[in-house]
Enzyme design. Structure first.
Site, PDB file in Angstrom:
ATOM      1  N   CYS A   1     -46.467 -60.653  -5.143  1.00  0.00           N
ATOM      2  CA  CYS A   1     -45.730 -59.205  -5.405  1.00  0.00           C
ATOM      3  C   CYS A   1     -44.725 -58.924  -4.152  1.00  0.00           C
ATOM      4  O   CYS A   1     -43.733 -59.404  -4.532  1.00  0.00           O
ATOM      5  CB  CYS A   1     -46.803 -58.410  -5.258  1.00  0.00           C
ATOM      6  SG  CYS A   1     -46.620 -56.946  -6.216  1.00  0.00           S
TER       7      CYS A   1
ATOM      8  N   HIS B   1     -50.148 -60.707  -9.290  1.00  0.00           N
ATOM      9  CA  HIS B   1     -51.227 -61.211  -8.272  1.00  0.00           C
ATOM     10  C   HIS B   1     -52.262 -62.125  -8.750  1.00  0.00           C
ATOM     11  O   HIS B   1     -53.421 -61.858  -9.015  1.00  0.00           O
ATOM     12  CB  HIS B   1     -52.239 -59.852  -7.803  1.00  0.00           C
ATOM     13  CG  HIS B   1     -51.290 -58.829  -7.120  1.00  0.00           C
ATOM     14  ND1 HIS B   1     -51.016 -58.896  -5.521  1.00  0.00           N
ATOM     15  CD2 HIS B   1     -50.731 -57.837  -7.295  1.00  0.00           C
ATOM     16  CE1 HIS B   1     -50.602 -58.137  -5.227  1.00  0.00           C
ATOM     17  NE2 HIS B   1     -49.929 -56.971  -6.336  1.00  0.00           N
TER      18      HIS B   1
ATOM     19  N   GLU C   1     -54.026 -64.245  -7.251  1.00  0.00           N
ATOM     20  CA  GLU C   1     -55.415 -64.133  -6.554  1.00  0.00           C
ATOM     21  C   GLU C   1     -56.482 -63.336  -7.164  1.00  0.00           C
ATOM     22  O   GLU C   1     -57.766 -63.599  -7.034  1.00  0.00           O
ATOM     23  CB  GLU C   1     -55.040 -63.581  -4.979  1.00  0.00           C
ATOM     24  CG  GLU C   1     -54.877 -61.966  -4.953  1.00  0.00           C
ATOM     25  CD  GLU C   1     -53.326 -61.605  -4.779  1.00  0.00           C
ATOM     26  OE1 GLU C   1     -52.696 -62.537  -5.450  1.00  0.00           O
ATOM     27  OE2 GLU C   1     -52.967 -60.642  -4.640  1.00  0.00           O
TER      28      GLU C   1
HETATM   29  N1  GLN Z   1     -44.298 -52.444  -2.900  1.00  0.00           N
HETATM   30  C1  GLN Z   1     -43.851 -53.219  -4.005  1.00  0.00           C
HETATM   31  C2  GLN Z   1     -44.063 -52.549  -5.321  1.00  0.00           C
HETATM   32  O1  GLN Z   1     -44.590 -51.481  -5.574  1.00  0.00           O
HETATM   33  C3  GLN Z   1     -45.135 -54.426  -4.052  1.00  0.00           C
HETATM   34  C4  GLN Z   1     -46.294 -54.087  -4.524  1.00  0.00           C
HETATM   35  C5  GLN Z   1     -47.374 -55.046  -4.047  1.00  0.00           C
HETATM   36  O2  GLN Z   1     -47.216 -55.894  -3.247  1.00  0.00           O
HETATM   37  N2  GLN Z   1     -48.690 -54.936  -4.553  1.00  0.00           N
HETATM   38  O3  GLN Z   1     -43.242 -53.048  -6.314  1.00  0.00           O
END
Ligand code: GLN
Length: 551
Positions: free
Chosen positions: A398, A527, A529
């Site tokens: 992410c 994600h 994970e």
């Molecule tokens: N801050 C970034 C976004 O909002 C990544 C979010 C995250 O890593 N879950 O897109």
């Protein structure tokens, strides 16, 4: 027709097991709940698990992970407590938003019903309307998953003001169905160092606090650093009004995945099923047992570094904030019989001292997980540049993907001052920018539950490493973000050598990037994970660990 009906096996009433805490938090209620769920599932029953979080937050999306632990995301997009991840991992199942509630969400729906005149002009009271809503939700979770047994973990500890209404709901459910509801108290028995003896008194008090809420524990899971002896079992039996056999010794173990096996050494599932008048089938824990044997056999150490912005906050546990990442690393590592050693690396130290980057050389691989905000970002960018140039395996999750794109844009594609608008909304080259519709949320401060959340599909580009690892052309993965790769820079980035390895076709969003001139450099907008399972490690984590092992 009627004889066929008679031949059917008797339909059993849905059963409910409440897990409540005593003495203090953090003693493993979530793992106890997950483990009981698993051992009952292993006896042939359909089991689902519900988490009750006593916070006023409507969901866990607005809670600081460094204080509350990781925000887990379900396939349907609900942001919830990390324990939901444990339930999914142990039960190897997908839960839905019916499996989670907070004080905030319960009140919110009662108030919404009141505004819609659903109470027919009655005064709406805390009791019974709030506990009623809670029991309705528990029954809804049972019905949604068609569960024989629903196990409900009530957050917090007995005696807290915050979870009283949930205990009240549990009491009422028992009153309604005396034979179908069970209470398990997970308590803690300290061994004060100066005394050197295991003390039962705090647990006796916890049991009494439950009694004062009208609840009698049917079983006590006695957590401690050591196993309980017969004297203490007897004492708890006498003082807490339960059979000696129903005091379950639950000493500390090296791996959470051993807990269900230990419970079964004590025949816990048989005891519970007997109390619920359910006929147990033959136990099937074969796959789980061989997984725990793999853990025991994983002795070769593999050093993995997780780079993030970590410190400057008061009391918190890092491993809780990134629990799914850690578990996914473990699942894949055990698959290859490796014992992962995880180090937390504070990215801000690279900002003040670039020489420290060479420390990264000692790691088999580096992960930059999800994150938000400005602190430590330049340090993360330096770390990414270092692992890219020094061919150290890298997995970006992410934010770890968005920053990998920023780094590549700046240092390889030579796009001047490239940045994400999350940090610099005036940047001349916004290679990462807000997703459609998010600007207005940010401007209006509508932040709760408004990110791109939950499962979305992704088309994997042929002939990429990612494609080889998944061995699939189309995947579903879980998301939680507001920003995305800016499509206006895609061509330029690809020309400079960045591979776009996955795309969400519906919205034309970049989901995965990789670098081909590197042993392992993959980063995802989603994600992975969150869907890794002990018995089914995630392909990207498997690929990453394999690359680490090679190094
Ligand atoms: N801050 C970034 C976004 O909002 C990544 C979010 C995250 O890593 N879950 O897109």
């Amino acid at each position: 027709m009627s004889s066929r009906k008679n031949n059917k096996t008797k339909k059993i009433n849905p059963k409910y097991i409440f897990v409540v805490g005593g003495v203090m938090s953090g003693v493993g209620k979530g793992i106890t709940t997950s483990s009981i769920a698993l051992i009952l599932q292993s006896r042939g029953f359909k089991v689902t698990a519900v988490k009750i979080d006593p916070y006023v937050n409507v969901d866990a999306g607005t809670m600081n992970p460094l204080e509350h632990g990781e925000t887990f995301v379900l396939a349907d997009g609900l942001e919830c407590d990390q324990d939901m991840g444990n339930y999914e991992r142990f039960l190897n199942t997908e839960l839905t938003r019916t499996n989670y509630m907070t004080t905030g969400s319960v009140y919110q729906s009662v108030i919404e019903q009141e505004r819609a005149l659903k109470f027919g002009g009655k005064c709406v009271s805390v009791v019974p309307h709030i506990p009623n809503e809670v029991t309705e939700r528990i029954k809804n979770a049972q019905a949604t998953h068609n569960a024989d047994i629903t196990i409900i973990e009530i957050g917090g500890t007995a005696g807290e003001y915050e979870n009283l209404l949930f205990l009240e709901a549990a009491r009422l459910l028992k009153l309604e169905n005396p034979a179908d509801v069970l209470f398990v108290l997970v308590s803690y028995l300290p061994i004060p160092s100066k005394i050197g003896e295991m003390k039962t008194k705090p647990t006796q008090h916890a049991s009494r606090l439950l009694n004062s809420a009208g609840i009698q524990a049917d079983m006590i899971v006695a957590r401690s650093s050591h196993p309980l002896d017969e004297v203490r079992k007897q004492k708890l039996s006498t003082m807490c009004n339960i059979a000696v056999d129903d005091v379950i010794s639950a000493p500390d173990v090296d791996s959470i995945y051993h807990v269900p096996i230990n419970f079964e050494i004590d025949n816990l599932s048989t005891k519970i099923l007997k109390k619920l008048d359910l006929r147990p089938k033959k136990r099937d824990l074969k796959e789980w047992t061989s997984f725990t044997q793999k853990i025991d056999g994983s002795t070769k150490e593999l050093k993995i570094g997780i780079v993030g912005k970590y410190f400057n906050s008061g009391n918190f546990v890092l491993s809780d904030a990134y629990i799914s990442v850690i578990e996914a690393i473990k699942h894949a590592s055990y698959f290859y019989k490796q014992k992962p050693i995880i180090d937390w690396i504070d990215s801000s130290e690279f900002e003040t001292d670039s020489k420290k980057l060479t420390n990264l050389k000692q790691y088999a691989g580096i992960i930059i997980p999800g994150g938000f905000g400005e602190r430590g970002v330049e340090g993360k960018l330096k770390a990414i540049q270092y692992v890219r140039e020094n061919k150290i395996p890298y997995l970006g999750l992410c934010y770890g993907m968005q920053l990998a794109v920023v780094e590549f844009a700046r240092n390889v594609a030579k796009i001047k001052n490239a940045h994400t608008t999350e940090i610099d909304d005036k940047t001349e080259n916004p290679v990462i920018t807000t997703m459609e519709g998010q600007d207005i949320n940010i401007k209006d401060g509508v932040m709760g539950g408004t990110m791109r959340l939950g499962e979305y599909s992704c088309e994997i580009t042929p002939k990429t490493l990612t494609r080889k690892l998944y061995n699939l052309a189309q995947i579903q993965e879980r998301h939680r973000h507001r920003y995305e790769v800016n499509n206006q820079y895609r061509e330029e980035l690809e020309k400079a050598g960045l591979t776009i390895a996955g795309i969400n076709q519906d919205n034309n969003l970049v989901e995965i990037i990789e670098l081909s001139n590197h042993p392992f450099f993959i980063a995802t907008q989603f994600h992975p994970e969150l869907i890794s399972h002990p018995l089914n490690p995630h392909p990207l984590f498997k690929g990453f660990i394999k690359a680490c092992q090679k190094r």
